[in-house]
Design an enzyme around this catalytic site. Structure first.
Site, PDB file in Angstrom:
ATOM      1  CG  ASP A 287      -2.176   0.893   0.882  1.00 23.65           C
ATOM      2  OD1 ASP A 287      -2.199   1.574   0.223  1.00 23.65           O
ATOM      3  OD2 ASP A 287      -3.208   0.582   1.508  1.00 23.65           O
TER       4      ASP A 287
HETATM    5  C1  NOJ Z   1      -4.027   3.996  -0.255  1.00 22.15           C
HETATM    6  C2  NOJ Z   1      -5.006   2.880  -0.144  1.00 22.15           C
HETATM    7  O1  NOJ Z   1      -5.189   2.283   1.179  1.00 22.15           O
HETATM    8  C3  NOJ Z   1      -5.232   1.768  -1.267  1.00 22.15           C
HETATM    9  O2  NOJ Z   1      -6.559   1.262  -1.132  1.00 22.15           O
HETATM   10  C4  NOJ Z   1      -4.940   2.474  -2.512  1.00 22.15           C
HETATM   11  O3  NOJ Z   1      -5.009   1.481  -3.860  1.00 22.15           O
HETATM   12  C5  NOJ Z   1      -3.563   3.098  -2.529  1.00 22.15           C
HETATM   13  N1  NOJ Z   1      -3.670   4.377  -1.497  1.00 22.15           N
HETATM   14  C6  NOJ Z   1      -3.123   3.748  -3.941  1.00 22.15           C
HETATM   15  O4  NOJ Z   1      -3.688   4.821  -4.053  1.00 22.15           O
END
Ligand code: NOJ
Length: 718
Positions: A287
């Site tokens: 993430d």
């Molecule tokens: C943070 C989020 O938790 C996740 O779901 C997302 O895909 C990523 N950022 C990328 O934007």
């Protein structure tokens, strides 16, 4: 998959350590302008008041984007997140293919969560359709649109079972049930990936957030998770396993820790379970910034250690933190990270690129195809169908709905005219102005509308009926949007009381990214339609349902508590030794009912369905349950028939009800159908104290009906 292994080996043999590490670095374009902070930090600054909303807007509109082309040329970037147009994607791809030493193509990832440009209902809403075919079709549409814009991977589906309405990200998943979420996730994977990633109109699915993110303590985003291994396997793993079995080619580890070990560095999760036990051969993508955040967790002593911990645990790609790119080369040089670990990670990335056909066709789209695909009228029609099917008629007293055409309608509410709020959370590639608001739709239908405001709301007394469009703006749910109070925000309930005081039939249309605590409305307002955040066709779909052009059929996939204090609240809970009741020493709150306001599986129709004759048969490997359902009203309608079970006594206490099967069925007035559900005996099993999966003989209650709280029940002995 085997067919690429030789080519991967050959390529790895030619790559330098730097080039291998380059494949593991996912770069997000940074903003450039008269400031030097990241987009996230800029948002933080607006939230904590260092800059105003206006300043934020000014900075954003003046900002350019830096794609770090020099790093790309040097082979230090393997993929991008955040590029969403074919021209930019192809320009960067050209650099990768023509100017890097080995010409390895890039892949582009993006958050295509519930549609790309044609936004469909938020996942929590769409899950209320209980319709895998629909889930698959909307994902297919999203894949066509997004792949045309140069995107290769979507960071979806999100299959975090969520049972706490305070958690803002409850909006992004399919609700509280593991099996329903599993079916939802698998359908999305099939839709995104189509017949195979080689086709240019597909997206690789990156299933997230692995794992148990939905169980964040107190419903506060990013918070810790601590639970028994049994619960973890029974309640949180099934959706991930189903997505991997459906062929998902990527997995995103979650931000949270599980029992003290952050998922990004959790070897048991990323290697022992995902790869070794489930045989996953795809890519793990962290993430955003999550690898570096293992330092803040207090797990890794510093960024160097975080890089080593993550890759050794089984992480392949580092999204945004830059830790892999800064640390792994020197870690490899001193032997702290063995070459096998780098080869595994880089090999996983290369495999995906081969599967996507990027080595032969690095430019999978172009601006012409992109223009053709955007918001095709057929896509809008599908978005409208999905929005209609996602809506849940929570209450309809005295047939307040459907509304007759040609009435004088008083329309009040902060969400009546709003277009962009209809998008909900995570519609990053979409244009809010492309949405149809409720008022847009009413006007387009030629209805007589009196716009009621805080000042003139008494004019509602001259109307035939009142529609209150209330709930949450889109910023109130999604990531980093947990709420400690899940009631109607901003004094809306007071206004609702005033409107009710006018003595006219009021319909509350709720737009929201989570279940809201609305006990007062549930008691006093005659009609309530839960519309969620329905996407681009919001207003049209709400009007279709309000006027009865469409008969509502959605059923809740998430429990509606009476107050945030009851969270987490979910139907598949276990009993205590003192189940909730009126007596003193029972498990309850003094100031809230033990029952939810609206239970899981609840949802009304403009017609009525009756159930009878629940029968069971003992099959070879499955229990066969059948039940007759009849449309006893005067309109055709769809009913979502649900079948649950309860294991009455077991060596580990079992939920009071657990979903076993379901089917959406269409019935004409007077039509009856007997539905048959095959429930594999395996479904009745569980993990015992020693983590053995057991199917125990004994008595089971089997339930069938139109809601988890309204079922026929028969006993069955296994
Ligand atoms: C943070 C989020 O938790 C996740 O779901 C997302 O895909 C990523 N950022 C990328 O934007």
């Amino acid at each position: 998959m085997e067919r690429y292994e030789d080519r991967i080996r050959e390529l790895l043999a030619q790559m330098t350590v730097e080039e291998k590490v380059g494949q593991l670095h996912q770069c997000g374009p940074s903003l450039v302008g008269t400031f030097d902070v990241s987009f996230e930090e800029l948002l933080n600054m607006m939230f904590d008041g260092r800059i105003s909303e206006e300043e934020f807007g000014r900075i954003m509109s003046a900002a350019g984007r830096d794609f770090h082309e020099d790093d790309l040329r040097a082979g230090r970037i393997g993929s991008y997140n955040g590029v969403s147009d074919a021209a930019t994607a192809n320009r960067l791809q050209k650099i990768a293919v023509e100017e890097t030493r080995l010409g390895i193509p890039l892949f582009f990832g993006y958050d295509v969560i519930h549609g790309f440009r044609t936004v469909t209902p938020i996942p929590l809403g769409e899950s209320c359709a209980w319709d895998p075919d629909l889930w698959e079709r909307t994902a297919r549409m999203a894949a066509k649109e997004a792949s045309a814009a140069g995107i290769h991977m979507t960071f979806a589906p999100m299959v975090d079972v969520a049972r706490d309405a305070r958690w803002g990200r409850i909006s992004e998943g399919a609700g509280e049930d593991p099996d329903l979420t599993a079916a939802y996730g698998a359908a999305k994977v099939r839709g995104f990936q189509g017949t195979g990633l080689g086709a240019p109109d597909t997206l690789a699915a990156c299933v997230k957030h692995f794992a148990a993110y939905g169980a964040a303590e107190g419903g506060r985003d990013y918070n810790r998770v601590d639970m028994s291994p049994q619960r973890f396997c029974e309640e949180y793993m099934p959706p991930f396993k189903a997505c991997v079995e459906a062929g998902a080619r990527a997995v995103m580890p979650a931000f949270n820790d599980i029992s003290g070990v952050p998922c990004s560095v959790n070897k048991k999760l990323l290697t022992d379970l995902l790869r070794d036990a489930w045989g996953f051969t795809g890519v793990t993508v962290s993430d955003s910034n999550a690898v570096a955040e293992c330092v803040d967790h207090g797990y890794s002593a510093d960024r160097t250690r975080a890089a080593r911990d993550a890759i050794m645990a089984g992480m392949d790609v580092d999204m945004a933190s830059g830790v892999f790119s800064q640390e792994l080369v020197k870690l490899a040089a001193c032997g702290a990270v063995p070459m096998e670990a780098l080869d595994r990670a880089a090999g996983d990335v290369l495999r995906l690129k081969f599967e996507l056909g990027l080595f032969d066709h690095p430019y999978r789209s172009d601006t012409e195809r992109e223009a053709r695909e955007v918001m095709d009228p057929a896509y809008r029609a599908l978005a409208r169908e999905a929005a209609v099917k996602s809506m849940v008629l929570l209450k309809n007293e005295g047939d307040t709905l459907p509304l007759k055409k040609g009435l004088r309608l008083g329309v009040y509410g902060p969400l009546a005219a709003s277009r962009s709020d209809m998008l909900g959370s995570w519609a990053v590639g979409a244009d809010g102005e492309a949405c149809v608001s409720l008022l847009d739709a009413l006007e387009a239908r030629g209805e007589t509308v009196v716009r009621l405001t805080d000042e003139n709301w008494e004019q509602g007394a001259d109307c035939d009926a009142i529609i209150a469009a209330m709930g949450e703006r889109k910023e109130l749910s999604g990531e980093a949007a947990s709420r400690a109070d899940i009631g109607l925000p901003g004094g809306q309930e007071d206004m609702l009381k005033k409107l009710m005081g006018l003595g006219k039939p009021v319909t509350l249309v709720l737009f929201s990214g989570r279940p809201l605590a609305i006990p007062w409305a549930a008691e006093h307002v005659p009609a309530i339609l839960m519309a969620w955040h329905p996407g681009v066709e919001a207003g049209n779909a709400v009007a279709d349902v309000l006027f009865g052009d469409e008969n509502p059929s959605g059923k809740l996939t998430t429990t509606f508590p009476a107050a945030a204090g009851q969270c987490p609240m979910y139907y598949a809970h276990c009993n205590t030794g003192r189940p909730g009741g009126r007596g003193k020493f029972t498990s309850k709150y003094l100031d809230a009912p033990i029952e939810p306001v609206y239970p899981f599986g609840h949802g009304l129709s403009y017609t009525r369905f009756e159930y009878e004759g629940l029968h069971m048969l003992r099959g070879q490997s499955a229990l066969i349950a059948s039940v007759a359902v009849k449309n006893v009203g005067d309109r055709p309608g769809d009913e979502i028939v649900q079948c649950y079970f309860r294991d009455l006594a077991a060596k580990r206490v079992r939920p009071v009800k657990k979903l076993a099967a379901y089917e959406r069925v269409h019935l004409e007035p007077g039509e009856a159908r007997r539905l048959t559900f095959e429930i594999p005996y395996e479904k009745l099993g569980y993990y015992d104290a020693d983590m053995n999966f057991v199917i125990e003989p004994g008595d089971f209650d089997i339930f069938a009906g139109g809601s988890s709280a309204d079922c026929l029940c028969e006993r069955f002995s296994l």
